[in-house]
Design a protein around this motif. Structure first.
Motif, PDB file in Angstrom:
ATOM      1  N   LYS A  96     -23.609 -40.331  14.128  1.00 48.58           N
ATOM      2  CA  LYS A  96     -23.358 -40.535  15.558  1.00 48.58           C
ATOM      3  C   LYS A  96     -24.183 -39.566  16.391  1.00 48.58           C
ATOM      4  O   LYS A  96     -24.781 -39.941  17.400  1.00 48.58           O
ATOM      5  N   SER A  97     -24.211 -38.320  15.954  1.00 50.30           N
ATOM      6  CA  SER A  97     -24.978 -37.305  16.680  1.00 50.30           C
ATOM      7  C   SER A  97     -26.468 -37.641  16.682  1.00 50.30           C
ATOM      8  O   SER A  97     -27.136 -37.550  17.713  1.00 50.30           O
ATOM      9  N   LYS A  98     -26.988 -38.041  15.535  1.00 49.28           N
ATOM     10  CA  LYS A  98     -28.403 -38.407  15.439  1.00 49.28           C
ATOM     11  C   LYS A  98     -28.720 -39.612  16.324  1.00 49.28           C
ATOM     12  O   LYS A  98     -29.733 -39.633  17.019  1.00 49.28           O
ATOM     13  N   PHE A  99     -27.842 -40.602  16.280  1.00 52.29           N
ATOM     14  CA  PHE A  99     -28.064 -41.800  17.096  1.00 52.29           C
ATOM     15  C   PHE A  99     -28.027 -41.439  18.580  1.00 52.29           C
ATOM     16  O   PHE A  99     -28.848 -41.913  19.349  1.00 52.29           O
ATOM     17  N   GLU A 100     -27.065 -40.617  18.976  1.00 51.08           N
ATOM     18  CA  GLU A 100     -26.942 -40.224  20.375  1.00 51.08           C
ATOM     19  C   GLU A 100     -28.206 -39.516  20.859  1.00 51.08           C
ATOM     20  O   GLU A 100     -28.699 -39.789  21.954  1.00 51.08           O
ATOM     21  N   GLN A 101     -28.744 -38.627  20.048  1.00 49.34           N
ATOM     22  CA  GLN A 101     -29.977 -37.926  20.415  1.00 49.34           C
ATOM     23  C   GLN A 101     -31.132 -38.911  20.556  1.00 49.34           C
ATOM     24  O   GLN A 101     -31.928 -38.820  21.499  1.00 49.34           O
ATOM     25  N   LEU A 102     -31.213 -39.843  19.632  1.00 47.72           N
ATOM     26  CA  LEU A 102     -32.252 -40.872  19.674  1.00 47.72           C
ATOM     27  C   LEU A 102     -32.122 -41.719  20.937  1.00 47.72           C
ATOM     28  O   LEU A 102     -33.108 -41.978  21.639  1.00 47.72           O
ATOM     29  N   TYR A 103     -30.910 -42.134  21.241  1.00 43.59           N
ATOM     30  CA  TYR A 103     -30.636 -42.969  22.412  1.00 43.59           C
ATOM     31  C   TYR A 103     -31.019 -42.245  23.704  1.00 43.59           C
ATOM     32  O   TYR A 103     -31.710 -42.806  24.555  1.00 43.59           O
ATOM     33  N   ILE A 104     -30.581 -41.017  23.832  1.00 44.14           N
ATOM     34  CA  ILE A 104     -30.854 -40.239  25.049  1.00 44.14           C
ATOM     35  C   ILE A 104     -32.353 -40.014  25.228  1.00 44.14           C
ATOM     36  O   ILE A 104     -32.879 -40.122  26.336  1.00 44.14           O
ATOM     37  N   LYS A 105     -33.050 -39.745  24.146  1.00 46.82           N
ATOM     38  CA  LYS A 105     -34.482 -39.450  24.233  1.00 46.82           C
ATOM     39  C   LYS A 105     -35.330 -40.686  24.519  1.00 46.82           C
ATOM     40  O   LYS A 105     -36.293 -40.621  25.290  1.00 46.82           O
ATOM     41  N   TYR A 106     -34.973 -41.826  23.919  1.00 50.65           N
ATOM     42  CA  TYR A 106     -35.872 -42.977  23.955  1.00 50.65           C
ATOM     43  C   TYR A 106     -35.429 -44.149  24.823  1.00 50.65           C
ATOM     44  O   TYR A 106     -36.233 -45.058  25.068  1.00 50.65           O
ATOM     45  N   ARG A 107     -34.201 -44.168  25.311  1.00 52.67           N
ATOM     46  CA  ARG A 107     -33.728 -45.329  26.064  1.00 52.67           C
ATOM     47  C   ARG A 107     -34.606 -45.624  27.280  1.00 52.67           C
ATOM     48  O   ARG A 107     -35.089 -46.749  27.452  1.00 52.67           O
ATOM     49  N   ASN A 108     -34.806 -44.632  28.133  1.00 53.23           N
ATOM     50  CA  ASN A 108     -35.590 -44.875  29.354  1.00 53.23           C
ATOM     51  C   ASN A 108     -37.058 -45.210  29.077  1.00 53.23           C
ATOM     52  O   ASN A 108     -37.575 -46.160  29.675  1.00 53.23           O
ATOM     53  N   PRO A 109     -37.730 -44.481  28.178  1.00 55.59           N
ATOM     54  CA  PRO A 109     -39.117 -44.887  27.882  1.00 55.59           C
ATOM     55  C   PRO A 109     -39.207 -46.305  27.301  1.00 55.59           C
ATOM     56  O   PRO A 109     -40.130 -47.051  27.618  1.00 55.59           O
ATOM     57  N   MET A 110     -38.231 -46.671  26.476  1.00 56.07           N
ATOM     58  CA  MET A 110     -38.223 -48.019  25.916  1.00 56.07           C
ATOM     59  C   MET A 110     -37.989 -49.060  27.006  1.00 56.07           C
ATOM     60  O   MET A 110     -38.634 -50.110  27.016  1.00 56.07           O
ATOM     61  N   LEU A 111     -37.059 -48.778  27.914  1.00 56.27           N
ATOM     62  CA  LEU A 111     -36.812 -49.699  29.026  1.00 56.27           C
ATOM     63  C   LEU A 111     -38.055 -49.878  29.889  1.00 56.27           C
ATOM     64  O   LEU A 111     -38.404 -51.000  30.261  1.00 56.27           O
ATOM     65  N   ASN A 112     -38.713 -48.778  30.196  1.00 58.79           N
ATOM     66  CA  ASN A 112     -39.923 -48.850  31.022  1.00 58.79           C
ATOM     67  C   ASN A 112     -41.018 -49.661  30.344  1.00 58.79           C
ATOM     68  O   ASN A 112     -41.680 -50.494  30.979  1.00 58.79           O
ATOM     69  N   ARG A 113     -41.222 -49.424  29.061  1.00 61.57           N
ATOM     70  CA  ARG A 113     -42.265 -50.152  28.331  1.00 61.57           C
ATOM     71  C   ARG A 113     -41.916 -51.639  28.214  1.00 61.57           C
ATOM     72  O   ARG A 113     -42.768 -52.507  28.394  1.00 61.57           O
ATOM     73  N   ALA A 114     -40.649 -51.920  27.911  1.00 63.35           N
ATOM     74  CA  ALA A 114     -40.222 -53.321  27.806  1.00 63.35           C
ATOM     75  C   ALA A 114     -40.394 -54.029  29.148  1.00 63.35           C
ATOM     76  O   ALA A 114     -40.818 -55.182  29.195  1.00 63.35           O
ATOM     77  N   TYR A 115     -40.101 -53.323  30.227  1.00 66.66           N
ATOM     78  CA  TYR A 115     -40.281 -53.917  31.558  1.00 66.66           C
ATOM     79  C   TYR A 115     -41.764 -54.189  31.832  1.00 66.66           C
ATOM     80  O   TYR A 115     -42.120 -55.227  32.388  1.00 66.66           O
ATOM     81  N   ASP A 116     -42.623 -53.240  31.438  1.00 64.22           N
ATOM     82  CA  ASP A 116     -44.066 -53.439  31.614  1.00 64.22           C
ATOM     83  C   ASP A 116     -44.541 -54.697  30.887  1.00 64.22           C
ATOM     84  O   ASP A 116     -45.390 -55.431  31.386  1.00 64.22           O
ATOM     85  N   ILE A 117     -43.992 -54.933  29.707  1.00 62.80           N
ATOM     86  CA  ILE A 117     -44.411 -56.072  28.898  1.00 62.80           C
ATOM     87  C   ILE A 117     -43.787 -57.372  29.403  1.00 62.80           C
ATOM     88  O   ILE A 117     -44.466 -58.388  29.549  1.00 62.80           O
ATOM     89  N   LEU A 118     -42.473 -57.330  29.689  1.00 65.80           N
ATOM     90  CA  LEU A 118     -41.744 -58.556  30.009  1.00 65.80           C
ATOM     91  C   LEU A 118     -41.724 -58.897  31.498  1.00 65.80           C
ATOM     92  O   LEU A 118     -41.543 -60.052  31.875  1.00 65.80           O
ATOM     93  N   GLY A 119     -41.840 -57.872  32.345  1.00 68.41           N
ATOM     94  CA  GLY A 119     -41.859 -58.104  33.782  1.00 68.41           C
ATOM     95  C   GLY A 119     -40.517 -58.506  34.384  1.00 68.41           C
ATOM     96  O   GLY A 119     -40.464 -58.989  35.509  1.00 68.41           O
TER      97      GLY A 119
END
Length: 60
Positions: free
Chosen positions: A15-38
């Motif tokens: 859970k701790s590892k997943f939480e760290q991963l989520y906090i670190k990468y959620r926004n960059p992933m959202l931004n990149r997905a938005y760039d691709i999908l529009g």
């Protein structure tokens, strides 16, 4: 949404590892997905599917 993913994971360590991963990468992933999908909704769905897949993989 983080609470939903964490509820699928049994180990406190995982859970701790997943939480760290989520906090670190959620926004960059959202931004990149938005760039691709529009489309913000599609981007959120794509990122959700990725984190759902990760949380399911951790539990197996």
């Amino acid at each position: 949404m983080l609470t939903f993913y964490l509820s699928m994971i049994d180990s406190d360590s995982d859970k701790s590892k997943f939480e760290q991963l989520y906090i670190k990468y959620r926004n960059p992933m959202l931004n990149r997905a938005y760039d691709i999908l529009g489309d913000r909704g599609l981007a959120e769905d794509a990122v959700h599917n990725v984190f759902l897949s990760i949380s399911q993989t951790i539990t197996t």
